[in-house]
Design an enzyme around this catalytic site. Structure first.
Site, PDB file in Angstrom:
ATOM      1  N   GLU A 656       0.839  -1.204   0.000  1.00  0.00           N
ATOM      2  CA  GLU A 656       0.000   0.000   0.000  1.00  0.00           C
ATOM      3  C   GLU A 656       0.869   1.248   0.000  1.00  0.00           C
ATOM      4  O   GLU A 656       0.598   2.194  -0.721  1.00  0.00           O
ATOM      5  CB  GLU A 656      -0.944   0.005   1.208  1.00  0.00           C
ATOM      6  CG  GLU A 656      -1.940   1.142   1.109  1.00  0.00           C
ATOM      7  CD  GLU A 656      -2.961   1.159   2.223  1.00  0.00           C
ATOM      8  OE1 GLU A 656      -3.141   0.111   2.873  1.00  0.00           O
ATOM      9  OE2 GLU A 656      -3.556   2.211   2.464  1.00  0.00           O
ATOM     10  N   ARG A 718      -4.220   0.325  20.568  1.00  0.00           N
ATOM     11  CA  ARG A 718      -4.310   1.239  19.448  1.00  0.00           C
ATOM     12  C   ARG A 718      -5.662   1.180  18.707  1.00  0.00           C
ATOM     13  O   ARG A 718      -6.227   2.188  18.355  1.00  0.00           O
ATOM     14  CB  ARG A 718      -3.127   0.936  18.520  1.00  0.00           C
ATOM     15  CG  ARG A 718      -3.327   1.108  17.050  1.00  0.00           C
ATOM     16  CD  ARG A 718      -3.430   2.570  16.648  1.00  0.00           C
ATOM     17  NE  ARG A 718      -3.442   2.666  15.201  1.00  0.00           N
ATOM     18  CZ  ARG A 718      -4.448   2.322  14.432  1.00  0.00           C
ATOM     19  NH1 ARG A 718      -5.534   1.842  14.970  1.00  0.00           N
ATOM     20  NH2 ARG A 718      -4.377   2.447  13.132  1.00  0.00           N
ATOM     21  N   GLU A 985      -7.848 -16.872   4.691  1.00  0.00           N
ATOM     22  CA  GLU A 985      -7.407 -16.012   5.796  1.00  0.00           C
ATOM     23  C   GLU A 985      -8.667 -15.570   6.506  1.00  0.00           C
ATOM     24  O   GLU A 985      -9.075 -14.421   6.403  1.00  0.00           O
ATOM     25  CB  GLU A 985      -6.622 -14.822   5.269  1.00  0.00           C
ATOM     26  CG  GLU A 985      -5.846 -14.145   6.369  1.00  0.00           C
ATOM     27  CD  GLU A 985      -4.636 -13.390   5.848  1.00  0.00           C
ATOM     28  OE1 GLU A 985      -4.446 -13.334   4.630  1.00  0.00           O
ATOM     29  OE2 GLU A 985      -3.900 -12.849   6.675  1.00  0.00           O
TER      30      GLU A 985
END
Ligand SMILES: Cc1cc2nc3c(=O)[nH]c(=O)nc-3n(C[C@H](O)[C@H](O)[C@H](O)COP(=O)(O)OP(=O)(O)OC[C@H]3O[C@@H](n4cnc5c(N)ncnc54)[C@H](O)[C@@H]3O)c2cc1C
Ligand code: FES
Length: 1087
Positions: A656, A718, A985
């Site tokens: 990315e 986070r 996944e």
């Protein structure tokens, strides 16, 4: 590729087969067996049609492994098919569709599936190519490396490649073949087929690797080696003196190993071999061993005992001190205790020993001996202890079983297209990937497949070897001496800005300071990739080290953060905790993860020679940022830079932004030299330079009632939006910081922080259930959100289908029936998700072709990331199609019976534009941390998974027995692709169900050793490696290697010992996989 020698076929990796080893060998590559231009080979057809190819980078290798198997065995078994892929990796598709497609060769009955096997071409072995002798490949000595003036391939020297007494061995009594069976067991877990096809046993011995799997077996068995040289011949025992030091043997420089004599085992002799690695297949050992005992005739008194280990020193070693003490002792628990105490002392490792995992490796040495001890007892079959021999306790029997693979089975159910949907409308049907056939035949073009330009140059990066340091000097004099060297590039060569990155806080080339190992300092350009590599190694950088921050803990201690603290708070935390019956607090660490896209970063930059124009071919998820970063570095307007992306061999977030690190360097090289320049990173460089998934450290405190109802949660992490997973917590506060360390910058990775937060939520949820002594599924269900609830960031939950997925999953997995056999838990996940053009234009997909992404056709595109590409680009395509349809409407009206081609031609002749753009912006987004309001997401996707696992408490191995996943993805555009993603996944997080099942199994094992332990909480950080599983299964062996060296502490009889633990939880990718796939929500992309 396939190597053909005589009538045998071998699969091999091109990188492991030097050209000279191909003398007299016929070589077949994927291009040689079939093509889309002529006819695909049945193997290529089946992988394509069974949806076994997504990014497609792994596909040719997988095709050739299957082709090789079929050439040797036209009707293979399911097990043989599975074994054929031990050495193949696929990152995106997952192995289920690949295996399912290839299982059709095994002629097994298939469950309802995503393809129709009746459509497949039959395999006709008589049609395979036969290589006439004139096509055999000759030796091509192209190696220039002076270190290897002569290269010999043992395969072509009959004396180095024969087995004596081979066929008779199978007929021998088992007592005589103990050692041979040990060798075979070790070879089961030795590399993959591709490595075994080209490696020799002699090479394995002489390499003298400290983790060789065969050397401990040969050493323990009393194998003899015949060594010859010019005019000399000697036979030496392969004993503890054979490897004098690291990577050294007793052989002189002129000697070669001629033969290996593996002895028959004798009456009263027993042999076992064990290996433990991080994964079962194709992995190098953490600890590996060979163990042999010979008893006095007719007794169980030890005459000889050999325990040889790899992975416990800088060479293969024999535990001589311990074994010598056992001579004349009887095979009983006293001996077991003495050997374990002896091994714990003799096989000590220093805390900083290479390879780490000190406690695990030391524990394994004892675990293996315990397995050997029990296996010998079992083989002795003693019913009583009259001759002072021990007796096999039946509860230990499982420790004597060798690891077996279960053939996988799977079922996928998905929502069928509505009755009446036209045949041409392919939306919702399991359509093969448009490029699948080209990927399967090797025709698909990836970045580095683009043919070289004339005068093309090659670039190699020069990177920092220090974590944090000042650059004192850069000396390129050695590099300049390398033939073909063109130039060195550093920060001083940059015409525009050296500042780069999403937040302008990175450098193209480090100027005065490096901030991580792998920080790019410069680049070398040369005429070939090899010269560029040699020259890059010749660049000498001197440093002055500065203090480095490596771990999250270091960062917290040094207050080293990016930005300020973020917080989401709702309810009254103080009140919540004061009302709670119980409070649990803890800490959890979640490790990082390497993307391991199969195609490493690659860029080709072609300067156009006019006004700073440059064309870049890049393997990137982010064409637009690549364009703007290059323009900024060169100091040219963005419109001079054209970025083209044909396809990627995987990205997963890793391409990315990180791809730009390579691209800006290559673009500078092209600019400075005026030549096209290419760079494709080697795997080690790629892993060094680019970061992966962010590791997480979470601290949490959760308040709950005796009923399991959660009333308060405080969390430090986070990913604040996901900290609740799908549970309603009235009083909640989450705060998070982003740590700044001297490691290469981490980046997007499937789920981008979400999976970590969800994982932490499931961890504290398990602890609440354990503490309350309630079934985990009950506690989870009790805390689930309900339709219309507001999340902690005040977004309303609409069409909340978790309860439905939940019930479906429990039912399909027969959860309660199976749970009566094991421990249990369930958990849940929330997440977001070109056939559009086909439906919108009402034309078949055969009329649609995907060309490439480029910045001159779609400017200012968003990266293909965050699972939104189908949403945003699909909708944009839909909008563009609507524009075209509107323009075609008058021509359709005029000629209602005409064809698509007729209308298009009529429009063209009427000078109507047939090109249109579409634009889509995800609506209603705009969360504010200040006010805790506004939508953070457009919608949620829901899923539930349940897994059952088995662990080996002695080695840390684990096996997934079964997983059920129920996912609600709205209206699936292509169920084959969606199911492939979910199974490959499991929507970024559901795979964690296996982790929690493992944790439950460990809990069960721990409870066997300490009464009341089942309710005691323990920490298990992610990922659950064999090391972590074994270390968490605390028992007498772990105590022995952890505590002071005090054999007496063990006591005379070991306590009850359960060697296998089982538990059920959430998960994926297991031996038995059942995926239910249907639309339950409103998230339809299409109108
Ligand atoms: C992907 C991968 C996975 C692997 N997995 C495993 C594993 O699971 N377990 C394990 O133990 N190993 C593993 N290995 C290592 C592998 O087994 C050895 O590299 C291999 O056995 C070496 O055999 P070779 O014929 O290629 O030897 P070469 O590389 O050709 O030779 C190795 C060395 O031995 C010397 N040599 C070879 N034959 C003789 C001889 N007859 N006389 C004197 N000197 C000789 C050579 O000169 C050279 O110095 C793996 C390797 C790879 C690449
Ligand atoms: S399809 Fe296998 S790695 Fe992408």
């Amino acid at each position: 590729m396939t190597l053909i020698w005589g009538s045998s076929h071998f699969s091999a990796n091109a990188c492991l087969a030097p050209i000279c080893s191909l003398h007299h060998v016929a070589v077949t590559t994927v291009e040689g067996i079939g093509s889309t231009k002529t006819r695909l080979h049945p193997v290529q057809e089946r992988i394509a049609k069974s949806h076994g190819s997504q990014c497609g980078f792994c596909t040719p290798g997988i095709v050739m492994s299957m082709y090789t198997l079929l050439r040797n065995q036209p009707e293979p078994t399911v097990e043989e098919i599975e074994d054929a892929f031990q050495g193949n990796l696929c990152r995106c598709t997952g192995y289920r569709p690949i295996l399912q497609g290839f299982r059709t060769f095994a002629k097994v009955t298939l469950s309802p599936s995503l393809f129709n096997p009746e459509e497949f071409m039959p395999l006709d072995p008589t049609q395979e190519p036969i290589f006439p002798p004139e096509l055999l490949v000759g030796i091509e000595m192209k190696f220039k490396n002076q270190l290897f003036p002569v290269i010999i391939c043992p395969a072509w020297i009959p004396e180095l490649n024969s087995v004596e007494h081979g066929p008779e061995v199978a007929k021998l009594p088992t007592q005589k073949t103990e050692v041979f069976r040990g060798v075979l067991e070790q070879l089961r877990w030795f590399a993959g087929k591709q490595v075994k096809s080209v490696a020799s046993i002699g090479g394995n011995i002489i390499t003298a690797s400290p983790i060789s799997d065969l050397n401990p077996v040969f050493m323990a068995s009393g194998t003899k080696l015949t060594i010859v040289s010019r005019g000399t011949r000697r036979t030496v025992p392969m004993d503890h003196t054979f490897f004098p030091s690291y990577r050294k043997t007793l052989l002189g420089p002129e000697e070669i190993l001629l033969s290996i004599e593996i002895p028959y085992s004798r009456e009263g002799e027993f042999f076992s071999a064990f290996k433990q690695a991080s994964r079962r297949e194709d992995d190098i050992a953490k600890v590996t061993c060979g163990m042999r005992v010979l008893f006095q005739p007719g007794s169980t008194q030890v005459k000889e005992l050999a325990l040889c280990y790899g992975g416990m020193a800088d060479r293969t070693i024999s535990a001589l001190k311990t074994t010598r003490r056992q001579l004349s002792k009887f095979w009983n628990e006293k001996l077991l205790q003495d050997v374990c105490a002896g091994l714990a002392e003799e096989l000590a490792l220093s805390p900083d020993a290479p390879g780490g995992m000190i406690e695990f490796r030391r524990t394994l040495t004892l675990s293996f001996f315990f397995k050997f001890y029990l296996t010998v007892l079992k083989k002795l079959g003693k019913e009583d202890s009259e001759d002072k021999c021990g007796k096999l306790d039946p509860t230990y029997t499982s420790a004597t079983l060798l690891f077996q693979k279960d053939p996988p089975a799977n079922i996928q159910l998905f929502q069928e297209v509505p009755k009446g949907q036209s045949k041409e409308d392919t939306v919702g049907r399991p359509l093969p990937h448009l490029a699948a056939a080209m990927q399967a035949s090797g025709e698909a073009v990836y970045c580095d497949d683009i043919p070289c330009y004339e005068n093309e140059l090659f670039l190699r990066l020069v990177t920092s070897t220090r974590a944090h340091a000042k650059i004192k000097s850069i000396d390129v004099s050695e590099a300049q001496k390398v033939p073909g060297f063109v130039r060195f590039l550093s920060a001083d060569d940059i015409p525009g800005s050296n500042e780069t990155g999403l937040f302008n806080d990175e450098t193209v080339f480090a100027k005065d300071k490096v901030t991580c190992v792998g920080h790019i300092i410069g680049a070398v350009v040369a005429d070939t990739p090899e010269h560029a590599q040699r020259a890059a190694h010749g660049v000498k950088v001197t440093y002055e080290d500065l203090p480095a921050i490596i771990t999250i803990e270091d960062a917290i201690k040094n207050n080293s953060f990016y930005g300020s603290e973020l917080k989401i708070e709702k309810g009254d935390l103080k009140k919540g905790f004061s009302e709670a019956d119980n409070v649990v607090s803890g800490e959890l660490y979640i490790g990082g993860q390497e993307h391991f896209y199969m195609e490493t970063h690659c860029t080709i930059a072609v300067p156009k020679g006019e006004a700073g124009e440059m064309e870049l071919f890049v393997s990137t998820q982010n064409a637009t940022k690549t364009q703007s970063f290059v323009a900024k570095m060169l100091g040219v307007p963005v419109n001079r830079i054209l970025v083209r992306v044909k396809r990627m061999g995987g990205g997963f977030g890793g391409k990315e932004t990180r791809s730009t690190l390579v691209t800006v360097a290559v673009a500078l090289a092209a600019y400075k030299t005026g030549h096209p320049v290419r760079c494709m990173l080697d795997r080690d460089e790629d892993m060094l330079i680019t970061g992966g998934r962010h590791p997480f450290l979470a601290r949490y405190k959760v308040g709950f009632m005796k009923t399991g109802k959660i009333v308060a949660l405080e969390i430090m992490e986070r990913a604040l939006f996901h900290m609740d997973n799908c549970y309603k917590i009235p009083n909640i506060r989450g705060t998070g910081r982003l740590c700044k360390t001297n490691l290469s910058s981490n980046t997007a990775f499937r789920g981008f922080g979400g999976p970590q937060a969800l994982f932490i939520a499931e961890n504290w949820m398990s602890e609440v259930a354990v503490t309350c002594g309630l079934p985990a599924e009950e506690v989870r269900r009790k805390n689930l959100y309900k339709e219309g609830d507001l999340t902690h960031f005040n977004q309303r939950l609409e069409e909340f289908s978790v309860p439905r997925c939940w019930d479906e999953c429990l039912k399909s997995s027969q959860y309660y029936a199976r749970k009566s056999e094991a421990g249990a838990l369930i958990h849940v996940y929330t997440d977001g998700s070109v056939l559009v053009a086909s439906r919108a234009l009402k034309i078949p997909t055969s009329k649609i072709y995907i060309s490439e992404t480029s910045t001159n056709t779609v400017p200012n595109s968003s990266p293909t990331a965050a699972s939104v590409s189908t949403d945003v680009y699909g909708q944009a395509i839909y909008e563009a199609c609507q524009t075209i349809l509107k323009r075609l409407l008058p021509f359709k009206r005029k000629n209602p019976d005409g064809s698509w081609e007729d209308w298009v031609m009529a429009a063209y002749q009427d000078r109507v534009s047939l090109s249109a753009t579409g634009f889509y912006r995800t609506p209603n987004l705009g969360y504010s941390f200040e006010t805790n309001s506004g939508n953070a997401f457009h919608y949620f996707t829901y899923g539930v998974a349940c897994s059952e696992v088995e662990i080996d408490c002695l080695t840390g191995d684990h096996k997934n027995l079964r997983t059920d996943i129920v996912m609600d993805v709205g209206s699936s555009l292509n169920p084959a692709i969606d199911i492939g993603q979910a199974v490959g996944e499991p929507p970024l997080f559901l795979g964690a169900s296996i982790f929690f099942a493992i944790k439950d199994a460990i809990r069960a094992a721990r409870a066997q050793h300490t009464a009341g332990n089942a309710k005691k909480l323990f920490r298990l950080d992610s990922p659950a490696t064999p090391e972590k599983i074994r270390n968490a299964c605390v028992d007498k062996f772990t105590t022995l290697v952890r505590g002071p060296r005090n054999p007496g502490r063990w006591g005379h009889r070991p306590g009850k010992f359960c060697c296998r633990g089982r538990a059920e939880m959430l998960g994926c990718l297991s031996a038995f996989l059942y995926v239910r796939w249907e639309a339950m929500g409103p998230h339809s992309l299409l109108p």
